[in-house]
Design a protein around this motif. Structure first.
Motif, PDB file in Angstrom:
ATOM      1  N   UNK A 196       0.822  -1.211   0.000  1.00 20.63           N
ATOM      2  CA  UNK A 196       0.000   0.000   0.000  1.00 20.63           C
ATOM      3  C   UNK A 196       0.856   1.261   0.000  1.00 20.63           C
ATOM      4  N   UNK A 197       1.992   1.185   0.713  1.00 21.35           N
ATOM      5  CA  UNK A 197       2.842   2.366   0.806  1.00 21.35           C
ATOM      6  C   UNK A 197       3.491   2.659  -0.542  1.00 21.35           C
ATOM      7  N   UNK A 199       2.160   1.848  -3.480  1.00 23.59           N
ATOM      8  CA  UNK A 199       1.091   2.397  -4.323  1.00 23.59           C
ATOM      9  C   UNK A 199       0.772   3.832  -3.911  1.00 23.59           C
ATOM     10  N   UNK A 200       0.817   4.088  -2.598  1.00 25.11           N
ATOM     11  CA  UNK A 200       0.548   5.450  -2.125  1.00 25.11           C
ATOM     12  C   UNK A 200       1.571   6.420  -2.702  1.00 25.11           C
ATOM     13  N   UNK A 201       2.829   5.986  -2.786  1.00 31.15           N
ATOM     14  CA  UNK A 201       3.875   6.836  -3.354  1.00 31.15           C
ATOM     15  C   UNK A 201       3.581   7.123  -4.823  1.00 31.15           C
ATOM     16  N   UNK A 202       3.233   6.069  -5.590  1.00 33.61           N
ATOM     17  CA  UNK A 202       2.875   6.281  -6.997  1.00 33.61           C
ATOM     18  C   UNK A 202       1.708   7.252  -7.095  1.00 33.61           C
ATOM     19  N   UNK A 203       0.718   7.015  -6.238  1.00 37.81           N
ATOM     20  CA  UNK A 203      -0.503   7.822  -6.245  1.00 37.81           C
ATOM     21  C   UNK A 203      -0.207   9.302  -5.985  1.00 37.81           C
ATOM     22  N   UNK A 204       0.846   9.553  -5.216  1.00 40.05           N
ATOM     23  CA  UNK A 204       1.190  10.944  -4.893  1.00 40.05           C
ATOM     24  C   UNK A 204       2.204  11.523  -5.881  1.00 40.05           C
ATOM     25  N   UNK A 205       2.404  10.837  -6.991  1.00 44.99           N
ATOM     26  CA  UNK A 205       3.223  11.407  -8.057  1.00 44.99           C
ATOM     27  C   UNK A 205       4.666  10.955  -8.051  1.00 44.99           C
ATOM     28  N   UNK A 206       4.971   9.890  -7.324  1.00 48.33           N
ATOM     29  CA  UNK A 206       6.350   9.408  -7.255  1.00 48.33           C
ATOM     30  C   UNK A 206       6.529   8.294  -8.283  1.00 48.33           C
ATOM     31  N   UNK A 207       7.410   8.502  -9.237  1.00 43.20           N
ATOM     32  CA  UNK A 207       7.639   7.511 -10.288  1.00 43.20           C
ATOM     33  C   UNK A 207       8.254   6.234  -9.732  1.00 43.20           C
ATOM     34  N   UNK A 210      12.026   6.373  -8.575  1.00 40.95           N
ATOM     35  CA  UNK A 210      12.147   7.269  -7.432  1.00 40.95           C
ATOM     36  C   UNK A 210      11.559   6.628  -6.178  1.00 40.95           C
TER      37      UNK A 210
END
Lengths: 297, 365
Positions: A196-197, A199-207, A210
């Protein structure tokens, strides 16, 4: 202010579990550990430290209490040369192993099925079935001047490269010793990262790339550092690789111990080297574990 | 009418042989609060994840502001999601968590801290900005998760059962926080939940899903009073569903012969039924009257009391009207003292024909 925030203010830390350290039950579990640690760690260590103050006269050891071994050993240039060499080689092996192991562990943690991961971990254990010494002899054959690698390189017109009996050979040996363990430790720590963490990073714009460095590495930090610490400890104390692949010249601390012991029963001087090594490893291990568990600022 | 903000067009999502979302057509407008509701495994979370780009639709098209989104990476969309587990980064403190999205957009450190603090203040947790996530209570973490998702000022916020881990009294408070935020910001909320009270309390429109299909889309009141299928009637609220055959049709009334006697309902203008057709009547538990003596009413059923359930000021009575036919009645706590509530008591249930909803006959799919 809401009441949930108020209650958290009153009790900021997590609730500590209540323990009764001296109950008979707790003691029963603890006693074997205490006995073991005392007999096989504290006693030998004390003896080793004591031994470093003994004297050697006419090739015979005389119990005593003299700082002469420490003074002599610490005033020798070759001791410090060996110390820096050992430290540098172990550190280099740690950095290279950690970096080389990481992509492998990452793939095993995130890019393969559960079944593949279990098989991979099994195959990573297999090297431990064979004696380390035997594996190092195999590496001699592989990296020798007329060995496998140079044989292959000659087909494309390269080489021969001198790898055996060099620092590069030592490094290969250290990595052969540590790599499977480091990959396993890194894999276990990364496989436990909460998806989840990520996916949360991707969701917040983290490629994707990165996310590896901003989310996965911090989350797997403890396992990554423990892996590195194991690599450093194993390499720092190893004598097989520097002896058989590194040509034992210039000597590392472990080879210095062998040389010192062989030359006229100099056990006390060897003890000085050994105690220095143990002290170094304790400092490194404590510093690393403290870093691993340090709270974010 | 402007174009919808979000459009699902014939979207299908399969996981191997399992069809999570079977055929989804849904349009969500700007500024709407839409709740997607259904039992677990109905495809509601998959729908939300497809909107965030965390799953790729197997078929169909998803559009955001008219632009096809199917191939856009999750990190390149502006569709922040509030996770059920909240998914706060444990290695970052509160303010760093909130800053995360801004940092990814390349905002400099001072600007993003200022912005993050603004949102923490808005959600009344600014004093905890330097705390670890582990030092916060459930309600506070919830607010951090909201701040982290909203800090980039998106057009749409996705919420996946965000309140399911909270205590009941906190849920009510957070519902207030969410509705207020949504009104103030004027952005679209898509809220996935299995809780009817959450969905009905907050949403402008509710989407009811079951087995990957949309059962009904409508305003909460509409779904509550006029369910379109037996599934919705059973899933939503405390409904009594009685099936039977039409025995009499007249101007304005339909009579139904059922296991528990003849029941009467007002005839909706569009109802097309002939004598002998099978129909289902839905009577909500809260329109039932309960009495000891037989009342004068169009619909009266004698029942035996089985059990009762107290939730605050409302009591739900479970009654047996005949072999295997259970009816539910919700009455106020203060009214219950007037009747005999010992188990096995004989009670009369009655309801006016105008409060009966007739389920549309099942359509062939």
């Amino acid at each position: 202010m809401s009441d949930d925030t108020a209650s958290a203010l009153a009790k900021p830390a997590t609730t500590a579990t209540k323990r009764e350290p001296w109950s008979a039950y707790a003691l029963t579990w603890r006693v074997p550990l205490l006995i073991w640690q005392f007999l096989f760690f504290v006693v030998p260590l004390c003896f080793l430290i004591y031994l470093s103050f003994w004297l050697v006269k006419n090739y015979r050891m005389i119990p005593g209490f003299d700082v002469v071994n420490w003074v002599k050993m610490y005033s020798k240039g070759y001791f410090w040369d060996a110390y820096y060499l050992t430290f540098a080689m172990a550190a280099l092996a740690t950095v290279v192993t950690t970096i080389v192991a990481f992509p492998c562990a990452y793939a095993l943690s995130f890019k393969v099925s559960e079944t593949t991961r279990r098989w991979a971990v099994f195959f990573l254990i297999i090297p431990f079935f064979t004696s380390y010494l035997v594996r190092i002899y195999a590496w001699q054959v592989i990296i020798a001047e007329n060995g496998v690698i140079n044989g292959l390189l000659s087909y494309i017109g390269l080489g021969p490269f001198i790898m055996l009996n060099t620092k590069f050979g030592t490094l290969i040996g250290y990595m052969a010793l540590c790599m499977p363990l480091v990959v396993i430790l890194q894999t276990f720590s990364m496989a436990n990262v909460d998806r989840n963490l990520i996916e949360a990073a991707h969701n917040l714009g983290c490629g994707r790339l990165r996310t590896v460095f901003t989310v996965i590495v911090p989350l797997a930090k403890v396992g990554l550092i423990i892996g590195a610490v194991f690599c450093f400890i194993l390499s720092f104390g190893d004598f097989v690789s520097p002896y058989y692949l590194g040509g034992s010249r210039p000597p590392t601390l472990s080879i210095l111990i062998i040389d010192t012991t062989k030359s006229g029963q100099q056990w006390p001087k060897s003890a000085v080297v050994a105690v220095t090594m143990i002290a170094t490893l304790l400092v490194v291990a404590f510093a690393a574990v403290a870093t691993a568990y340090r709270k974010p600022k | 009418m402007t174009a919808p903000l979000v459009e699902f067009e014939s979207v299908v999502k399969r996981f191997g042989n399992f069809v999570a979302v079977e055929h989804l057509d849904l349009a969500i407008h700007k500024g709407e609060f839409v709740a997607i509701m259904g039992p677990s495994g109905c495809g509601k979370t998959t729908t939300l994840r497809m909107l965030a780009g965390l799953e790729q639709p197997s078929e169909g098209e998803i559009r955001l502001s008219g632009k096809r989104m199917n191939e856009v990476k999750p990190s390149e969309r502006d569709t922040p999601l509030v996770w059920q587990t909240l998914a706060l980064f444990p290695f970052l403190n509160v303010v760093k968590n909130v800053e995360f999205g801004l940092k990814m957009r390349g905002l400099d450190a001072t600007a993003r801290t200022a912005k993050a603090m603004e949102w923490l203040e808005r959600l009344e947790i600014a004093e905890f900005s330097q705390r670890d996530i582990s030092q916060l209570s459930g309600g506070q973490r919830q607010r951090v998760a909201l701040a982290r998702a909203l800090v980039t000022e998106p057009e749409i916020l996705l919420l996946d059962e965000p309140l399911s881990a909270l205590d009941a009294h906190l849920v009510i408070r957070m519902q207030g926080v969410l509705t207020r935020l949504q009104r103030e910001l004027g952005i679209t909320f898509v809220y996935v939940t299995h809780s009817q009270s959450e969905a009905f309390a907050m949403a402008d429109r509710v989407v009811i899903m079951s087995n990957g299909l949309v059962e009904q889309i409508g305003e909460p009141r509409e779904i509550y009073r006029e369910p379109v299928s037996r599934f919705v009637a059973e899933f939503v609220g405390r409904n009594n569903i009685v099936e039977g055959a039409v025995s009499h049709l007249s101007r304005g009334k339909v009579a139904l012969t059922s296991d528990i006697g003849t029941l009467v309902a007002s005839k909706p203008a569009k109802l097309q039924a002939a004598q002998g057709d099978r129909l289902s009547f839905v009577v909500s538990a809260d329109v039932m009257s309960v009495s000891d003596a037989k009342p004068r009413s169009e619909n009266v059923v004698q029942c035996e009391l089985i059990s009762e359930e107290f939730i605050g000021s409302v009591v739900t009575l479970f009654l047996e009207a005949g072999p295997g036919v259970e009816l539910k009645a919700q009455i106020q706590q203060r009214d219950i003292e007037k009747i005999d509530t010992s188990p096995g008591a004989k009670l009369y249930l009655s309801w006016p024909s105008s409060n009966v909803h007739i389920l549309p006959q099942p359509q062939k799919r």
